[in-house]
Design a protein around this motif. Structure first.
Motif, PDB file in Angstrom:
ATOM      1  N   MET A  66       0.878  -1.013   0.282  1.00 35.12           N
ATOM      2  CA  MET A  66       0.107   0.063   0.162  1.00 35.12           C
ATOM      3  C   MET A  66       0.804   1.416   0.300  1.00 35.12           C
ATOM      4  SD  MET A  66      -3.284   1.566   2.439  1.00 35.12           S
ATOM      5  CE  MET A  66      -3.752   2.370   2.257  1.00 35.12           C
ATOM      6  N   PRO A  67       1.390   1.670  -0.883  1.00 35.48           N
ATOM      7  CA  PRO A  67       2.117   2.768  -1.162  1.00 35.48           C
ATOM      8  C   PRO A  67       1.506   3.930  -1.103  1.00 35.48           C
ATOM      9  CG  PRO A  67       2.081   1.593  -3.312  1.00 35.48           C
ATOM     10  CD  PRO A  67       1.045   0.884  -2.458  1.00 35.48           C
ATOM     11  N   GLU A  68       0.351   3.326  -1.474  1.00 33.75           N
ATOM     12  CA  GLU A  68      -0.970   4.727  -0.747  1.00 33.75           C
ATOM     13  C   GLU A  68      -0.632   5.215   0.985  1.00 33.75           C
ATOM     14  OE1 GLU A  68      -2.507   2.268  -4.626  1.00 33.75           O
ATOM     15  OE2 GLU A  68      -1.712   1.958  -2.245  1.00 33.75           O
ATOM     16  N   ASN A  72      -1.709   9.885   1.906  1.00 34.84           N
ATOM     17  CA  ASN A  72      -2.577   9.981   2.643  1.00 34.84           C
ATOM     18  C   ASN A  72      -3.897   9.124   2.355  1.00 34.84           C
ATOM     19  OD1 ASN A  72      -4.273  11.697   5.003  1.00 34.84           O
ATOM     20  ND2 ASN A  72      -5.102  12.866   2.993  1.00 34.84           N
ATOM     21  N   ASN A  73      -3.565   8.182   2.240  1.00 38.04           N
ATOM     22  CA  ASN A  73      -4.375   6.323   2.265  1.00 38.04           C
ATOM     23  C   ASN A  73      -4.914   7.000   1.056  1.00 38.04           C
ATOM     24  OD1 ASN A  73      -4.081   5.468   4.395  1.00 38.04           O
ATOM     25  ND2 ASN A  73      -4.993   6.665   5.553  1.00 38.04           N
ATOM     26  N   GLN A  74      -4.056   7.460  -0.184  1.00 36.33           N
ATOM     27  CA  GLN A  74      -5.179   7.939  -1.143  1.00 36.33           C
ATOM     28  C   GLN A  74      -4.310   7.251  -2.664  1.00 36.33           C
ATOM     29  OE1 GLN A  74      -5.913  12.286  -0.859  1.00 36.33           O
ATOM     30  NE2 GLN A  74      -8.680  11.953  -0.093  1.00 36.33           N
ATOM     31  N   THR A  75      -5.252   6.728  -3.884  1.00 38.23           N
ATOM     32  CA  THR A  75      -4.056   7.234  -4.955  1.00 38.23           C
ATOM     33  C   THR A  75      -4.432   8.193  -5.448  1.00 38.23           C
ATOM     34  OG1 THR A  75      -6.318   7.254  -6.436  1.00 38.23           O
ATOM     35  CG2 THR A  75      -5.211   5.078  -5.518  1.00 38.23           C
ATOM     36  N   GLN A  76      -3.585   9.031  -6.763  1.00 35.81           N
ATOM     37  CA  GLN A  76      -3.001   9.940  -7.699  1.00 35.81           C
ATOM     38  C   GLN A  76      -4.188  10.644  -7.931  1.00 35.81           C
ATOM     39  OE1 GLN A  76       0.172  11.175 -10.995  1.00 35.81           O
ATOM     40  NE2 GLN A  76       0.054   9.039 -11.254  1.00 35.81           N
ATOM     41  N   ALA A  77      -5.624  10.176  -7.817  1.00 34.84           N
ATOM     42  CA  ALA A  77      -6.780  10.365  -8.796  1.00 34.84           C
ATOM     43  C   ALA A  77      -7.394  11.061  -7.115  1.00 34.84           C
ATOM     44  CB  ALA A  77      -6.992   9.880  -8.751  1.00 34.84           C
ATOM     45  N   GLY A  78      -6.986  10.847  -6.259  1.00 32.85           N
ATOM     46  CA  GLY A  78      -8.156  11.305  -4.610  1.00 32.85           C
ATOM     47  C   GLY A  78      -8.482   9.955  -4.599  1.00 32.85           C
ATOM     48  N   ASN A  96      -1.451  -6.043  13.975  1.00 29.35           N
ATOM     49  CA  ASN A  96      -1.194  -5.337  12.418  1.00 29.35           C
ATOM     50  C   ASN A  96      -1.675  -4.659  11.904  1.00 29.35           C
ATOM     51  OD1 ASN A  96       1.481  -7.076  10.802  1.00 29.35           O
ATOM     52  ND2 ASN A  96       0.471  -8.935  12.483  1.00 29.35           N
ATOM     53  N   ALA A  97      -3.045  -4.758  12.586  1.00 31.66           N
ATOM     54  CA  ALA A  97      -4.327  -3.935  11.884  1.00 31.66           C
ATOM     55  C   ALA A  97      -3.958  -2.304  12.405  1.00 31.66           C
ATOM     56  CB  ALA A  97      -5.588  -4.529  12.616  1.00 31.66           C
ATOM     57  N   LEU A  98      -3.438  -2.263  13.371  1.00 32.69           N
ATOM     58  CA  LEU A  98      -3.122  -1.321  15.036  1.00 32.69           C
ATOM     59  C   LEU A  98      -2.204  -1.107  14.408  1.00 32.69           C
ATOM     60  CD1 LEU A  98      -3.985   0.406  16.947  1.00 32.69           C
ATOM     61  CD2 LEU A  98      -2.805  -1.236  18.774  1.00 32.69           C
ATOM     62  N   LYS A  99      -0.981  -1.709  13.909  1.00 31.95           N
ATOM     63  CA  LYS A  99       0.274  -0.977  12.989  1.00 31.95           C
ATOM     64  C   LYS A  99       0.511  -0.250  12.212  1.00 31.95           C
ATOM     65  CE  LYS A  99       4.796  -1.173  12.729  1.00 31.95           C
ATOM     66  NZ  LYS A  99       5.724  -0.355  13.019  1.00 31.95           N
ATOM     67  N   VAL A 100      -0.564  -0.938  10.806  1.00 25.09           N
ATOM     68  CA  VAL A 100      -0.657  -0.075   9.831  1.00 25.09           C
ATOM     69  C   VAL A 100      -2.047   1.274  10.784  1.00 25.09           C
ATOM     70  CG1 VAL A 100      -3.335  -1.330   8.907  1.00 25.09           C
ATOM     71  CG2 VAL A 100      -1.247  -0.739   7.401  1.00 25.09           C
ATOM     72  N   VAL A 101      -2.569   0.983  10.913  1.00 25.76           N
ATOM     73  CA  VAL A 101      -4.116   2.269  11.632  1.00 25.76           C
ATOM     74  C   VAL A 101      -1.895   3.016  12.190  1.00 25.76           C
ATOM     75  CG1 VAL A 101      -4.910   3.493  13.187  1.00 25.76           C
ATOM     76  CG2 VAL A 101      -5.477   0.868  12.006  1.00 25.76           C
ATOM     77  N   LYS A 102      -1.351   2.958  12.820  1.00 25.56           N
ATOM     78  CA  LYS A 102      -0.014   3.509  13.398  1.00 25.56           C
ATOM     79  C   LYS A 102      -0.010   4.332  12.153  1.00 25.56           C
ATOM     80  CE  LYS A 102      -0.527   2.241  17.881  1.00 25.56           C
ATOM     81  NZ  LYS A 102       0.875   0.534  19.394  1.00 25.56           N
ATOM     82  N   LEU A 103       0.311   3.870  10.972  1.00 24.88           N
ATOM     83  CA  LEU A 103       1.837   4.487  10.080  1.00 24.88           C
ATOM     84  C   LEU A 103       0.228   4.760   8.923  1.00 24.88           C
ATOM     85  CD1 LEU A 103       3.151   1.255   9.134  1.00 24.88           C
ATOM     86  CD2 LEU A 103       4.720   2.967   9.854  1.00 24.88           C
ATOM     87  N   GLY A 104      -0.993   5.559   9.877  1.00 29.19           N
ATOM     88  CA  GLY A 104      -1.344   6.088   9.188  1.00 29.19           C
ATOM     89  C   GLY A 104      -2.694   5.278   8.427  1.00 29.19           C
ATOM     90  N   ALA A 105      -2.742   4.308   8.058  1.00 25.15           N
ATOM     91  CA  ALA A 105      -4.502   3.860   7.551  1.00 25.15           C
ATOM     92  C   ALA A 105      -5.657   4.135   8.270  1.00 25.15           C
ATOM     93  CB  ALA A 105      -4.027   2.243   7.393  1.00 25.15           C
ATOM     94  N   ASN A 106      -6.827   4.733   7.198  1.00 24.52           N
ATOM     95  CA  ASN A 106      -6.929   4.957   7.879  1.00 24.52           C
ATOM     96  C   ASN A 106      -9.013   3.573   7.954  1.00 24.52           C
ATOM     97  OD1 ASN A 106      -8.504   5.562   5.588  1.00 24.52           O
ATOM     98  ND2 ASN A 106      -8.634   7.953   5.801  1.00 24.52           N
TER      99      ASN A 106
END
Length: 340
Positions: A66-68, A72-78, A96-106
C-alpha cells in the motif's frame, strides 16, 4: 459519493451509489489501482491482501502493498484506499491492524473470501467460512483494538463448498463490529465460474443492518444494473470487469448521473497501456521481469474487450526486456498519432 449543490437559498446533499475496486491478488496492485482510478469512476479501492501469520509487519512491508500510505491513503487521483488483511489468528490480525493504523491507515478490510488453495491450506480466506464463530472472533478482536474512528469492513464469499452458512457468516461479521461487508456471490469451490448468485447477496442484505456491497460478474453496464436490481444493493464492487474494460467504472458513474459516455476506443486506451507499463517499471522493489509479466497479463485480459489487445499481445509475446517493450509501445503510440 456525495455532491453538494449550492444556491443562494439552499444547499442540497445528493448521494450517488458507490463504485468500489476489488482487491484481486496479483492483478489489481498499486500500479493498476493508480491507473484505473485516474481513468475515473471509483470511490474506494482495496489493496491486495497482506497475509498475517505470527509476526507484526514493519513499515516496508505495508508500503510494498500500500504505497498510498505515504499519500494520505489515496491514489494519485484522490481515491480512498483501504488496506486488506488476511489471516486466522485474531490477536495477530489485531496487532497488525493497529500497526498499519499507526502508520496512517484509516480503513481496514478483512479477507474471508480468497479461494486460493495455498491460502486456504493455512487457514486463511474462504476456508474460514466453515467457522462463523471464528469469523466473529477475528472481526471483534480487530474492532476492539482499533480507535473508534477507524473504519472496519470485510469481504466474504457465500461459503466454502456450500451456501448453508452464508447468512450465519455474514451475521458474524456484523456482530463482530464491521461497518459493512462485500459479498462475492459464489462459494470457494465455485471459484469464478458463472453464474454469480446475486439473489444470495440480496438475502444477506435483507438479513443485516449494515451496508452490503454486491460483487461478482459485473462486466458491462447491463450487468451493473442487473446486479443492483437482483441484490437490492446500492453499492457495487468491480474486479475483473474493471481490468478488462478500464473505463467501466467511469461509464457507470456517468450513467448514475444521467450522462451517457462512449466507451474508450483502442486508440484512447493505448496511452494508458504505455502509462501502466511505465508505472510498473518505476516500482523500486519490483523484480526485473515484473513490468513485462504484468503488461502481458493485462493484455491477455484486455483482449476480451479489445481485439487489438490480442494482436499487441502476440506482437510482444516473445519480447522479454523492458527497453524493447518500451520501444514497441512508443512506436505504436506514435504510429497512432498519440502524444503521451
Amino acid at each position: 459519493m456525495v455532491i453538494r449543490v449550492s444556491s443562494p437559498d439552499i444547499q442540497t446533499k445528493i448521494s450517488f451509489p458507490r463504485i468500489l475496486l476489488a482487491p484481486m491478488q496479483g492483478l489489481i496492485d498499486a500500479p493498476m489501482r493508480d491507473l484505473l482510478t485516474r481513468i475515473g469512476g471509483f470511490d474506494i479501492c482495496v489493496t491486495e491482501f497482506i497475509r498475517i501469520t505470527h509476526t507484526v509487519h514493519g513499515k516496508s512491508m505495508w508500503l510494498k502493498y500500500m504505497p498510498e500510505l505515504a499519500q494520505n491513503n489515496q491514489t494519485q487521483a484522490g481515491t480512498a484506499v483501504a488496506v486488506q488483511l488476511l489471516g486466522s489468528h485474531a490477536e495477530n490480525m489485531a496487532l497488525n491492524a493497529l500497526k498499519v493504523v499507526k502508520l496512517g491507515a484509516n480503513h481496514i478490510d478483512l479477507n474471508f473470501g480468497c479461494p486460493a488453495p495455498t491460502v486456504n491450506q493455512h487457514q486463511g480466506g474462504a476456508v474460514l467460512l466453515q467457522y462463523p464463530e471464528k469469523i466473529e472472533q477475528i472481526v471483534a478482536t480487530v474492532r476492539q483494538s482499533l480507535p473508534a474512528e477507524i473504519k472496519l469492513s470485510a469481504k466474504m464469499r457465500l461459503g466454502y463448498e456450500h451456501k448453508n452458512l452464508a447468512l450465519e457468516c455474514a451475521y458474524a461479521i456484523e456482530q463482530g463490529g464491521a461497518g459493512e461487508v462485500t459479498v462475492h456471490a459464489r462459494t470457494k469451490t465455485e471459484g469464478y465460474r458463472p453464474p454469480a448468485h446475486w439473489e444470495w447477496t440480496g438475502r444477506i442484505r435483507e438479513a443485516l443492518s449494515i451496508p452490503v456491497i454486491a460483487n461478482g460478474d459485473v462486466f458491462t453496464l447491463a450487468d451493473y444494473h442487473q446486479i443492483r436490481e437482483i441484490s437490492g444493493c446500492t453499492d457495487v464492487m468491480l474486479g475483473r470487469g474493471a481490468v478488462q474494460c478500464p473505463d467501466l467504472a467511469r461509464q457507470i458513474a456517468a450513467t448514475n448521473r444521467g450522462i451517457n459516455l462512449p466507451a474508450l476506443t483502442w486508440t484512447e486506451i493505448l496511452p494508458w497501456i504505455e502509462d501502466f507499463f511505465n508505472g510498473c517499471c518505476q516500482l523500486s522493489n519490483s523484480h526485473v521481469n515484473y513490468p513485462v509479466a504484468r503488461l502481458k497479463q493485462w493484455l491477455g485480459m484486455l483482449r476480451l474487450h479489445y481485439a487489438e489487445a490480442g494482436e499487441l499481445f502476440i506482437q510482444l509475446r516473445k519480447i522479454t526486456t523492458i527497453a524493447d517493450i518500451q520501444k514497441e509501445l512508443s512506436l505504436l503510440t506514435s504510429e497512432n498519432g498519440i502524444s503521451v
